[in-house]
Design a protein around this motif. Structure first.
Motif, PDB file in Angstrom:
ATOM      1  N   VAL A   1       8.195   2.314   9.206  1.00  0.00           N
ATOM      2  CA  VAL A   1       9.322   3.125   8.741  1.00  0.00           C
ATOM      3  C   VAL A   1       9.378   3.085   7.218  1.00  0.00           C
ATOM      4  O   VAL A   1       9.303   2.004   6.613  1.00  0.00           O
ATOM      5  CB  VAL A   1      10.651   2.625   9.341  1.00  0.00           C
ATOM      6  CG1 VAL A   1      11.833   3.379   8.751  1.00  0.00           C
ATOM      7  CG2 VAL A   1      10.637   2.770  10.861  1.00  0.00           C
ATOM      8  N   ASP A   2       9.510   4.252   6.606  1.00  0.00           N
ATOM      9  CA  ASP A   2       9.681   4.351   5.151  1.00  0.00           C
ATOM     10  C   ASP A   2      11.153   4.100   4.844  1.00  0.00           C
ATOM     11  O   ASP A   2      12.015   4.936   5.153  1.00  0.00           O
ATOM     12  CB  ASP A   2       9.265   5.740   4.674  1.00  0.00           C
ATOM     13  CG  ASP A   2       9.352   5.901   3.162  1.00  0.00           C
ATOM     14  OD1 ASP A   2      10.177   5.204   2.533  1.00  0.00           O
ATOM     15  OD2 ASP A   2       8.609   6.726   2.609  1.00  0.00           O
ATOM     16  N   PRO A   3      11.499   2.956   4.247  1.00  0.00           N
ATOM     17  CA  PRO A   3      12.916   2.619   4.052  1.00  0.00           C
ATOM     18  C   PRO A   3      13.633   3.531   3.068  1.00  0.00           C
ATOM     19  O   PRO A   3      14.838   3.766   3.211  1.00  0.00           O
ATOM     20  CB  PRO A   3      12.862   1.181   3.535  1.00  0.00           C
ATOM     21  CG  PRO A   3      11.505   1.030   2.941  1.00  0.00           C
ATOM     22  CD  PRO A   3      10.599   1.903   3.742  1.00  0.00           C
ATOM     23  N   THR A   4      12.904   4.052   2.081  1.00  0.00           N
ATOM     24  CA  THR A   4      13.543   4.946   1.111  1.00  0.00           C
ATOM     25  C   THR A   4      13.841   6.299   1.730  1.00  0.00           C
ATOM     26  O   THR A   4      14.937   6.852   1.576  1.00  0.00           O
ATOM     27  CB  THR A   4      12.639   5.124  -0.122  1.00  0.00           C
ATOM     28  OG1 THR A   4      12.386   3.835  -0.709  1.00  0.00           O
ATOM     29  CG2 THR A   4      13.298   6.026  -1.149  1.00  0.00           C
ATOM     30  N   GLU A   5      12.878   6.841   2.463  1.00  0.00           N
ATOM     31  CA  GLU A   5      13.068   8.133   3.130  1.00  0.00           C
ATOM     32  C   GLU A   5      14.176   8.046   4.160  1.00  0.00           C
ATOM     33  O   GLU A   5      14.951   8.995   4.346  1.00  0.00           O
ATOM     34  CB  GLU A   5      11.760   8.566   3.782  1.00  0.00           C
ATOM     35  CG  GLU A   5      11.826   9.871   4.576  1.00  0.00           C
ATOM     36  CD  GLU A   5      12.104  11.071   3.701  1.00  0.00           C
ATOM     37  OE1 GLU A   5      12.557  12.094   4.260  1.00  0.00           O
ATOM     38  OE2 GLU A   5      11.875  11.004   2.480  1.00  0.00           O
ATOM     39  N   ALA A   6      14.278   6.901   4.837  1.00  0.00           N
ATOM     40  CA  ALA A   6      15.269   6.761   5.909  1.00  0.00           C
ATOM     41  C   ALA A   6      16.692   6.900   5.391  1.00  0.00           C
ATOM     42  O   ALA A   6      17.581   7.369   6.113  1.00  0.00           O
ATOM     43  CB  ALA A   6      15.101   5.415   6.605  1.00  0.00           C
ATOM     44  N   THR A   7      16.951   6.513   4.163  1.00  0.00           N
ATOM     45  CA  THR A   7      18.304   6.621   3.627  1.00  0.00           C
ATOM     46  C   THR A   7      18.716   8.069   3.407  1.00  0.00           C
ATOM     47  O   THR A   7      19.915   8.366   3.303  1.00  0.00           O
ATOM     48  CB  THR A   7      18.425   5.864   2.290  1.00  0.00           C
ATOM     49  OG1 THR A   7      17.536   6.446   1.329  1.00  0.00           O
ATOM     50  CG2 THR A   7      18.100   4.396   2.464  1.00  0.00           C
ATOM     51  N   LYS A   8      17.735   8.985   3.340  1.00  0.00           N
ATOM     52  CA  LYS A   8      18.026  10.401   3.113  1.00  0.00           C
ATOM     53  C   LYS A   8      17.823  11.249   4.362  1.00  0.00           C
ATOM     54  O   LYS A   8      18.500  12.262   4.554  1.00  0.00           O
ATOM     55  CB  LYS A   8      17.122  10.929   1.991  1.00  0.00           C
ATOM     56  CG  LYS A   8      17.342  10.229   0.649  1.00  0.00           C
ATOM     57  CD  LYS A   8      16.349  10.692  -0.387  1.00  0.00           C
ATOM     58  CE  LYS A   8      14.947  10.168  -0.088  1.00  0.00           C
ATOM     59  NZ  LYS A   8      13.986  10.436  -1.179  1.00  0.00           N
ATOM     60  N   ASP A   9      16.874  10.829   5.210  1.00  0.00           N
ATOM     61  CA  ASP A   9      16.521  11.621   6.391  1.00  0.00           C
ATOM     62  C   ASP A   9      15.892  10.665   7.403  1.00  0.00           C
ATOM     63  O   ASP A   9      14.893  10.001   7.099  1.00  0.00           O
ATOM     64  CB  ASP A   9      15.530  12.723   6.004  1.00  0.00           C
ATOM     65  CG  ASP A   9      15.216  13.674   7.152  1.00  0.00           C
ATOM     66  OD1 ASP A   9      15.571  13.352   8.308  1.00  0.00           O
ATOM     67  OD2 ASP A   9      14.597  14.726   6.905  1.00  0.00           O
ATOM     68  N   LEU A  10      16.464  10.607   8.606  1.00  0.00           N
ATOM     69  CA  LEU A  10      15.959   9.699   9.632  1.00  0.00           C
ATOM     70  C   LEU A  10      14.882  10.323  10.517  1.00  0.00           C
ATOM     71  O   LEU A  10      14.431   9.694  11.476  1.00  0.00           O
ATOM     72  CB  LEU A  10      17.117   9.207  10.516  1.00  0.00           C
ATOM     73  CG  LEU A  10      18.076   8.200   9.879  1.00  0.00           C
ATOM     74  CD1 LEU A  10      19.290   7.988  10.777  1.00  0.00           C
ATOM     75  CD2 LEU A  10      17.372   6.873   9.609  1.00  0.00           C
TER      76      LEU A  10
ATOM     77  N   SER B   1       0.802  -1.219   0.000  1.00  0.00           N
ATOM     78  CA  SER B   1       0.000   0.000   0.000  1.00  0.00           C
ATOM     79  C   SER B   1       0.836   1.270   0.000  1.00  0.00           C
ATOM     80  O   SER B   1       0.538   2.226  -0.717  1.00  0.00           O
ATOM     81  CB  SER B   1      -0.940   0.005   1.215  1.00  0.00           C
ATOM     82  OG  SER B   1      -0.191  -0.099   2.422  1.00  0.00           O
ATOM     83  N   ASP B   2       1.900   1.297   0.810  1.00  0.00           N
ATOM     84  CA  ASP B   2       2.679   2.534   0.927  1.00  0.00           C
ATOM     85  C   ASP B   2       4.187   2.318   0.919  1.00  0.00           C
ATOM     86  O   ASP B   2       4.953   3.275   1.044  1.00  0.00           O
ATOM     87  CB  ASP B   2       2.279   3.283   2.192  1.00  0.00           C
ATOM     88  CG  ASP B   2       2.479   2.465   3.466  1.00  0.00           C
ATOM     89  OD1 ASP B   2       3.018   1.346   3.368  1.00  0.00           O
ATOM     90  OD2 ASP B   2       2.083   2.937   4.550  1.00  0.00           O
ATOM     91  N   GLY B   3       4.630   1.081   0.792  1.00  0.00           N
ATOM     92  CA  GLY B   3       6.058   0.799   0.747  1.00  0.00           C
ATOM     93  C   GLY B   3       6.755   0.806   2.093  1.00  0.00           C
ATOM     94  O   GLY B   3       7.962   0.574   2.161  1.00  0.00           O
ATOM     95  N   ALA B   4       6.017   1.066   3.168  1.00  0.00           N
ATOM     96  CA  ALA B   4       6.628   1.106   4.499  1.00  0.00           C
ATOM     97  C   ALA B   4       6.899  -0.307   5.012  1.00  0.00           C
ATOM     98  O   ALA B   4       6.302  -1.284   4.553  1.00  0.00           O
ATOM     99  CB  ALA B   4       5.733   1.860   5.479  1.00  0.00           C
ATOM    100  N   VAL B   5       7.809  -0.407   5.966  1.00  0.00           N
ATOM    101  CA  VAL B   5       8.138  -1.678   6.616  1.00  0.00           C
ATOM    102  C   VAL B   5       7.733  -1.583   8.075  1.00  0.00           C
ATOM    103  O   VAL B   5       8.010  -0.585   8.747  1.00  0.00           O
ATOM    104  CB  VAL B   5       9.642  -1.987   6.497  1.00  0.00           C
ATOM    105  CG1 VAL B   5      10.017  -3.211   7.325  1.00  0.00           C
ATOM    106  CG2 VAL B   5      10.023  -2.208   5.036  1.00  0.00           C
TER     107      VAL B   5
END
Length: 468
Positions: free
Chosen positions: A316-325, A285-289
């Motif tokens: 947690v959004d794994p893609t966003e986490a790689t740029k901003d925690l 649905s949203d790509g979150a884990v």
């Protein structure tokens, strides 16, 4: 990420507990854990390992091995003579198995295989041994030590406390009676009286349990789980889930966490989520884990519970986490706050567990172990650990491994659960150690592939490290 150990272990003097324990019954959660083991055969374990690249003081290692068998590790479970009676702790002080030296030196490249072999040496919290320790000397002059123990004797924090006790030479006794100190008739009579007192509460809980299980069956429609295996035949063969460990310098780790606007905890969460995404555990649905985070509830060094923990769920959004925690950090904070305030519905069902037949309990084991509709990544972050955790021979080991592993995990259970991803992290002696045990359906489940996925997840955060 999680709340760490929640105990100030650094510099604390561990006191002896020589007073008899007034009630040696297992808590309902601990009792449920034993019942699940007997129902499914699956044994959940913790494994600590130490790698020494300098000479080892084996006399100190032998003393460490003797000392570890006190406190929470100096016991085992004695079953009630009644099928619905509560089990009890009995004393089993000292080593429960000999310190086992590998019969031959092995190449350093075989270290990971040896750790897996040690993790599969049987443990049994009831019949013993509940824990064991082994030593491997390698051809390059390095030495590995491995400690494996049943989660039914103690959780990760309990294991850390026991290691600190053994390193410090403290031998704690909780006053448990010796095995078979009650006659069959006396034990049956006492357990029957206790069961009768608890029956009304169990009956009330049983009504709620039936409603919850009926609802869960209705919600789990075919094809709902994205992790469903294409295998149609039930396979009772056992599977050794691949396990590896990552080691990153804490200076590099903390600098990267700060650069991303996070903390060490949120960076562990980000790496776990990114690895989960790479292993197909993100939501469509949203790509979150979803991270299922272990929270330590052990507030005293004299707490005798084996499992003193609860769980919080964070997305947690794994893609966003790689740029901003920031998002991961906020999600963790909210999840931890909600978990502390909310009531875990599954824990409310515990009073009925002693009355549930083993076959029925095995059928609903997924309520405790997860299902293919719940592709959570299980995370346990022990935080900053006392450096003594890395000194079983009195000197600092170059590497300290922290792993959550299983024995007798059957393939059909893994498929029904949608695979598995367990992450255990801790910081000790200048490194962050991240243990990963993972299995993905319908793909190559080799340690080589898992190492590659782990390296990619680190690289996504501009990190590098040693992967074993």
């Amino acid at each position: 990420m999680a709340t760490g150990t929640g105990l100030d272990l650094a510099g604390e003097t561990l006191m002896r507990c020589d007073e008899p324990t007034p009630d040696n019954r297992l808590t309902l959660l601990d009792h449920a854990g034993i019942q699940l083991v007997r129902a499914t055969g699956r044994m959940q374990l913790m494994q600590m390992a130490w790698i020494y690249e300098h000479p080892v003081d084996f006399d100190r290692v032998r003393e460490f091995h003797r000392g570890f068998g006190y406190g929470l590790a100096g016991r085992r479970v004695e079953r009630s003579p009644l099928p619905f009676g509560r089990h009890r702790w009995v004393s089993e002080l000292g080593p429960q198995a000999p310190l086992e030296f590998s019969p031959r030196r092995r190449d350093r490249s075989e270290l990971s295989d040896w750790l897996d072999e040690r993790a599969q040496v049987p443990v049994d919290p009831e019949r013993g041994p509940g824990w064991h320790m082994g030593v491997l000397q390698m051809t390059d002059g390095s030495t590995a030590l491995s400690m494996v123990g049943s989660h039914n004797l103690g959780d990760g924090v309990a294991g850390i406390i026991s290691v600190l006790d053994a390193v410090a030479g403290n031998r704690r006794r909780f006053g448990y009676p010796p095995p078979r100190s009650r006659s069959w008739a006396r034990a049956a009579a006492a357990d029957l009286r206790q069961a009768v007192r608890e029956l009304p509460q169990a009956a009330r809980v049983a009504v709620g349990a039936a409603k919850m299980l009926a609802a869960s069956r209705n919600e789990a429609s075919p094809g709902q789980g994205k992790g469903r295996s294409r295998h149609s035949r039930r396979c009772d063969c056992t599977v050794v889930v691949p396990a590896i460990s990552i080691f990153v310098d804490v200076g590099e780790w903390d600098a990267r966490a700060a650069a991303l606007g996070g903390t060490s905890y949120s960076l562990v969460a980000g790496v776990a989520a990114r690895l989960g995404e790479r292993m197909g555990r993100s939501r469509a649905s949203d790509g979150a884990v979803t991270l299922s985070i272990a929270l330590n509830d052990r507030t005293s060094l004299d707490d005798t519970r084996a499992l003193a923990l609860s769980f919080a769920k964070a997305s947690v959004d794994p893609t966003e986490a790689t740029k901003d925690l920031s998002q991961a950090r906020t999600a963790l904070r909210h999840a931890l706050g909600e978990a502390r305030e909310a009531t875990d519905v599954s824990l409310e069902l515990l009073p009925v567990v002693p009355w549930v037949p083993k076959r029925l309990l095995a059928r609903y084991a997924s309520q405790f172990h997860g299902s293919e509709e719940d592709l959570s990544v299980y995370c346990s972050n022990l935080g900053d650990l006392d450096g003594a955790v890395g000194r079983p021979d009195g000197s600092d080991a170059e590497y300290v491994f922290l792993r959550g592993v299983d024995q007798n995990f059957r393939r059909h259970e893994l498929e029904e659960a949608g695979g598995q991803l367990v992450v255990v992290a801790g910081r000790v002696n200048g490194k962050i150690s991240i243990g990963i045990a993972a299995y993905q359906l319908d793909t190559d489940n080799s340690k080589a592939r898992l190492r590659e996925l782990a390296a990619q997840a680190l690289a996504d955060f501009d990190l590098s490290g040693v992967i074993v």
